[in-house]
Structure formats: structure tokens, C-alpha cells
Write an enzyme that holds these catalytic residues in place. Structure first.
Site, short mmCIF file in Angstrom:
data_model
loop_
_atom_site.label_atom_id
_atom_site.label_comp_id
_atom_site.label_asym_id
_atom_site.label_seq_id
_atom_site.Cartn_x
_atom_site.Cartn_y
_atom_site.Cartn_z
N SER A 147 0.86 -1.18 0.00
CA SER A 147 0.00 0.00 0.00
C SER A 147 0.89 1.23 0.00
O SER A 147 2.06 1.17 0.41
CB SER A 147 -0.89 0.01 1.24
OG SER A 147 -1.51 1.27 1.44
N TYR A 198 -3.10 -0.76 10.10
CA TYR A 198 -2.99 -1.08 8.68
C TYR A 198 -1.61 -0.72 8.15
O TYR A 198 -0.98 -1.50 7.43
CB TYR A 198 -4.08 -0.33 7.91
CG TYR A 198 -4.10 -0.62 6.43
CD1 TYR A 198 -4.60 -1.82 5.95
CD2 TYR A 198 -3.63 0.32 5.52
CE1 TYR A 198 -4.63 -2.09 4.59
CE2 TYR A 198 -3.65 0.06 4.16
CZ TYR A 198 -4.16 -1.14 3.70
OH TYR A 198 -4.18 -1.40 2.35
#
Length: 256
Positions: A141, A154
Site C-alpha cells: 500500500s 494497517y
């Protein structure tokens, strides 16, 4: 980019980015092992591939469970006798700052996003070595590369995916394995629509526009755009690329 005769494993392939990647590999001739924790979703992906003339099979696999992963890869190996590409796509999202993230939430995200990638790497790498080498692609990400507000757990997990990518690329380069990762910004998947419906009921359009404008290019990416990058990075066309992290982010990392 011709994957005829190749076996490709994609985790989290029942929807969104994983589904698009699975379909794209199958379009290029691969046998695609479609792994997902939800069998019905995996079977829907397989149906889409077969309706287009491709070859695929669904497996139920909980990447957070090492035994489930081991059994799945054993089954794929017994059926195909080769493993050429692994795409670690399965993952979950967590929203919250440090103060809003308790130990249970940290463990939940770690089990899927970190241990899940580890489990698949642990089972797949020896099989790829036996298959005379191949390619691994991890879905990280932009949170692996920059700070993002309210994404504490996350970001932790995707940072780990990035560094696992580097480690595998370094340790197995002499055994014919290339390992890279993709770092997406916001991609328009069913998750986005569900998130907006849950948190912005009645204001979905406005919220969608705001999330889209976060990317300097002015929109979210599509799963198909991520899939196109994925099949390139795993192909012989990208044979000189390993240990790399590719943002696919509409300019977020460099322009924000």
C-alpha cells in the site's frame, strides 16, 4: 506476456483487486488458482474466468491459518505439479489512530495482513524453487511508503509486507525467484462502496468525490489497472525487476 502452461495462485481473489488480477492472468493463458476465505466469492471469479474461455479452480483458504494454507498449497501442487507465480493479495483494512487501536485489533490485522503473507510465502517459495523459479508479487500500500492519517494498524501491516518483499527478493534471487510489491492508493472496489454506505449514508456521492480527489490525478484507480501492473511485474518482460515497490497511486506519493 504469455502465461500459457503457468500456474498462478492469487489470494483474496473472490472480489476487487484479487478478482481482477485472477481474470487478467487467465486471459493470458495461465491456470489460476483462485483462493478466498469465502467459497461462493471464489467460485464466482472462477465462473467469470471460465465463461471467458480461461482455466481456473476455486480453493477455500484462510491465509491467517497456517494449516489451511498448507493444505491448500499441497492440493494445488498435487493437481498442477508446478507453481510459477504467487500473488499475495488477501488483506483487511483497519481504521484508527494509535489511541483508537486496541491489542485485539492489532492482532486481528497482524494475523491476516502479516502472518497471512508469511504463511503463503512459507508454503509457496519451496514449490516455486522446485518449478525452476518464478515470481512473487505482494500487495502492499502507499501506507508502506508514507504516513496516512488514522491507519495505525494497517500501516504497520503493510510496512511489514514491503520489508518481507525485500527479504524474499534478497534471499532467493540465486534460486530464480523475483519478488516485488505493488503499493496502491485508493482503488474503487466493492469495499469502498460498502464503506461509504456504512459511514456516509445519504452522502455517498459527496464522500466518494472527496476520496477520489485525494489522488492528484483526480480519481481512484481501478482493479483492472492494478491487474495490468501485476501481470507485467510477474512476466518475463519484467525479468530485470526484483526487490521493487511500485506505487500505483495517481501521484499521491510524489505529488501530495
Amino acid at each position: 506476456m504469455d502465461y500459457t502452461g503457468k500456474t498462478v495462485v492469487v489470494t483474496g481473489a473472490g472480489s476487487g483487486i484479487g478478482r481482477a488480477i485472477s481474470i487478467r492472468f487467465a486471459e493470458l493463458g495461465a491456470f489460476t488458482a483462485v483462493l478466498d476465505v469465502a467459497l461462493d466469492s471464489a467460485e464466482q471469479t472462477v465462473e467469470m474466468i471460465e465463461n471467458a474461455g480461461g482455466h481456473a479452480r476455486a480453493w477455500v483458504c484462510d491465509v491467517s491459518d497456517q494449516e489451511s494454507v498448507r493444505d491448500t498449497f499441497d492440493s494445488i501442487w498435487k493437481e498442477q505439479s508446478t507453481l510459477d507465480v504467487l500473488v499475495n493479495n488477501a488483506g483487511i483494512v483497519s481504521v484508527g489512530s494509535l489511541a483508537q487501536t486496541d491489542a485485539d485489533e492489532m492482532d486481528r490485522v497482524y494475523r491476516v495482513n502479516v502472518k497471512g503473507v508469511y504463511h503463503c510465502l512459507y508454503e509457496a517459495v519451496p514449490l516455486i524453487v522446485q518449478s525452476n523459479g518464478g515470481s512473487i508479487l505482494n500487495l502492499a500500500s502507499i501506507a508502506s511508503l508514507i504516513g496516512i492519517k488514522d491507519r495505525f494498524a494497517y500501516s504497520m501491516s503493510k510496512g511489514a509486507v514491503l520489508t518481507m518483499t525485500y527479504s524474499v527478493a534478497m534471499d532467493y534471487i540465486d534460486q530464480g525467484i523475483r519478488c516485488n510489491c505493488i503499493c496502491p492508493a485508493r482503488i474503487h472496489t466493492p469495499f469502498v462502496d460498502q464503506y461509504l454506505e456504512k459511514h456516509y449514508a445519504g452522502q455517498e456521492a459527496e464522500a466518494f468525490d472527496q476520496l477520489s480527489r485525494y489522488q492528484p490525478i483526480g480519481r481512484m484507480g481501478t482493479p483492472e489497472e492494478v491487474a495490468s501492473l501485476a501481470v507485467f511485474l510477474c512476466s518475463d518482460e519484467a525479468g530485470f525487476i526484483t526487490g521493487a515497490a511500485y506505487p500505483i497511486d495517481g501521484g499521491v506519493v510524489t505529488l501530495v
